[in-house]
Design a protein around this motif. Structure first.
Motif, PDB file in Angstrom:
ATOM      1  N   SER A  21       0.876   6.496   7.615  1.00 43.63           N
ATOM      2  CA  SER A  21       1.327   7.927   7.075  1.00 43.63           C
ATOM      3  C   SER A  21       2.732   8.081   6.755  1.00 43.63           C
ATOM      4  O   SER A  21       3.194   8.669   5.781  1.00 43.63           O
ATOM      5  N   THR A  22       3.396   6.802   7.146  1.00 45.35           N
ATOM      6  CA  THR A  22       4.990   6.644   6.493  1.00 45.35           C
ATOM      7  C   THR A  22       5.132   5.526   5.873  1.00 45.35           C
ATOM      8  O   THR A  22       4.494   4.483   6.077  1.00 45.35           O
ATOM      9  N   THR A  23       6.075   5.366   5.115  1.00 44.99           N
ATOM     10  CA  THR A  23       6.517   4.187   4.200  1.00 44.99           C
ATOM     11  C   THR A  23       7.458   3.330   5.206  1.00 44.99           C
ATOM     12  O   THR A  23       8.024   3.656   6.238  1.00 44.99           O
ATOM     13  N   GLY A  24       7.236   2.051   4.974  1.00 45.21           N
ATOM     14  CA  GLY A  24       8.010   1.097   5.893  1.00 45.21           C
ATOM     15  C   GLY A  24       8.042  -0.471   6.101  1.00 45.21           C
ATOM     16  O   GLY A  24       7.292  -0.955   5.144  1.00 45.21           O
TER      17      GLY A  24
ATOM     18  N   ASP B 143      -2.549  -6.234  15.157  1.00 43.95           N
ATOM     19  CA  ASP B 143      -1.345  -5.575  15.661  1.00 43.95           C
ATOM     20  C   ASP B 143      -0.807  -4.983  14.350  1.00 43.95           C
ATOM     21  O   ASP B 143      -0.097  -5.539  13.283  1.00 43.95           O
ATOM     22  N   LEU B 144      -1.199  -3.611  13.949  1.00 41.74           N
ATOM     23  CA  LEU B 144      -0.833  -2.929  12.704  1.00 41.74           C
ATOM     24  C   LEU B 144       0.240  -2.391  12.756  1.00 41.74           C
ATOM     25  O   LEU B 144       1.185  -2.002  11.628  1.00 41.74           O
ATOM     26  N   ASP B 145       0.885  -1.952  13.828  1.00 41.34           N
ATOM     27  CA  ASP B 145       2.243  -1.190  13.943  1.00 41.34           C
ATOM     28  C   ASP B 145       3.352  -2.139  14.174  1.00 41.34           C
ATOM     29  O   ASP B 145       4.423  -1.546  14.320  1.00 41.34           O
ATOM     30  N   ASP B 146       3.264  -3.435  14.206  1.00 46.25           N
ATOM     31  CA  ASP B 146       4.314  -4.463  14.276  1.00 46.25           C
ATOM     32  C   ASP B 146       5.016  -4.270  15.802  1.00 46.25           C
ATOM     33  O   ASP B 146       6.180  -4.495  15.565  1.00 46.25           O
ATOM     34  N   ASN B 147       4.357  -3.876  16.800  1.00 49.29           N
ATOM     35  CA  ASN B 147       5.115  -3.818  18.173  1.00 49.29           C
ATOM     36  C   ASN B 147       4.843  -4.950  19.026  1.00 49.29           C
ATOM     37  O   ASN B 147       5.331  -4.849  20.138  1.00 49.29           O
TER      38      ASN B 147
ATOM     39  N   VAL C 102       0.872  -1.191  -0.029  1.00 47.93           N
ATOM     40  CA  VAL C 102      -0.120   0.005  -0.038  1.00 47.93           C
ATOM     41  C   VAL C 102       1.045   1.288  -0.116  1.00 47.93           C
ATOM     42  O   VAL C 102       2.003   1.172   0.610  1.00 47.93           O
ATOM     43  N   ASP C 103       0.337   2.172  -0.424  1.00 49.92           N
ATOM     44  CA  ASP C 103       1.124   3.535  -0.405  1.00 49.92           C
ATOM     45  C   ASP C 103       0.837   4.295   0.962  1.00 49.92           C
ATOM     46  O   ASP C 103      -0.367   4.179   1.475  1.00 49.92           O
TER      47      ASP C 103
END
Length: 166
Positions: free
Chosen positions: A163-166, A143-147, A117-118
């Motif tokens: 909001s940012t790429t990663g 867990d969408l932020d992989d923490n 996704v962009d």
């Protein structure tokens, strides 16, 4: 002439349990069956036998017989069963057996495949799961932020954006 008369009383002899209540297997997973089995014979081959499990008739025989009764376990737990055998005048205890039913984890049956996704673009995700325990509740957390903490969303589907790429 001499007359002799006799009076006799016939007493019932109760049935004999030839196989006490058993369960095979005695440990199953939820959603599986166990076969409960018991057998008896009566000295009077003409006597009817009624096989009881937890107060319900599960089989009949005349003189002797066996009964196999399948039980489907829909949820985990420990289940105890008692059996009796009855002829036309007597009831005998045929034993007690316990079946242990294991809980099974739910199974993911459909999951959104890997996405590219962009940054800043909304995307949708979804999951479907099933559980053989008909009384089990399936709870879904994301867990969408992989923490490592499943605290970003709950439910079987949702939308999100990064909001940012990663």
């Amino acid at each position: 002439m001499l007359t002799v008369s006799f009076t006799y009383t016939v007493t019932n002899v109760e049935p004999t349990v030839t196989q006490v209540l058993t369960a095979a297997p005695a440990q199953v997973n939820e959603g599986e069956e166990s076969i409960l089995t018991l057998s008896a014979e009566d000295p009077n081959a003409q006597d009817p036998l009624i096989f009881w499990l937890e107060g319900q008739e599960i089989g009949y025989a005349t003189g002797s017989g066996s009964v196999e009764h399948a039980v489907l376990f829909e949820d985990e737990g420990t289940y105890t069963f008692s059996a009796r055998i009855e002829d036309d005048e007597a009831i005998v205890d045929a034993g007690t057996v316990t079946v242990v039913v294991n809980n099974l984890a739910p199974v993911i049956t459909n999951l959104t495949s890997d996405l590219t996704v962009d940054a800043g673009r909304m995307f949708t995700y979804a999951v479907q799961a099933s559980d053989p325990g008909v009384y089990d509740t399936i709870t879904t957390a994301w867990d969408l932020d992989d923490n490592g903490a499943y605290d970003d969303d709950e439910g079987t589907e949702g939308t999100a954006w990064f909001s940012t790429t990663g």
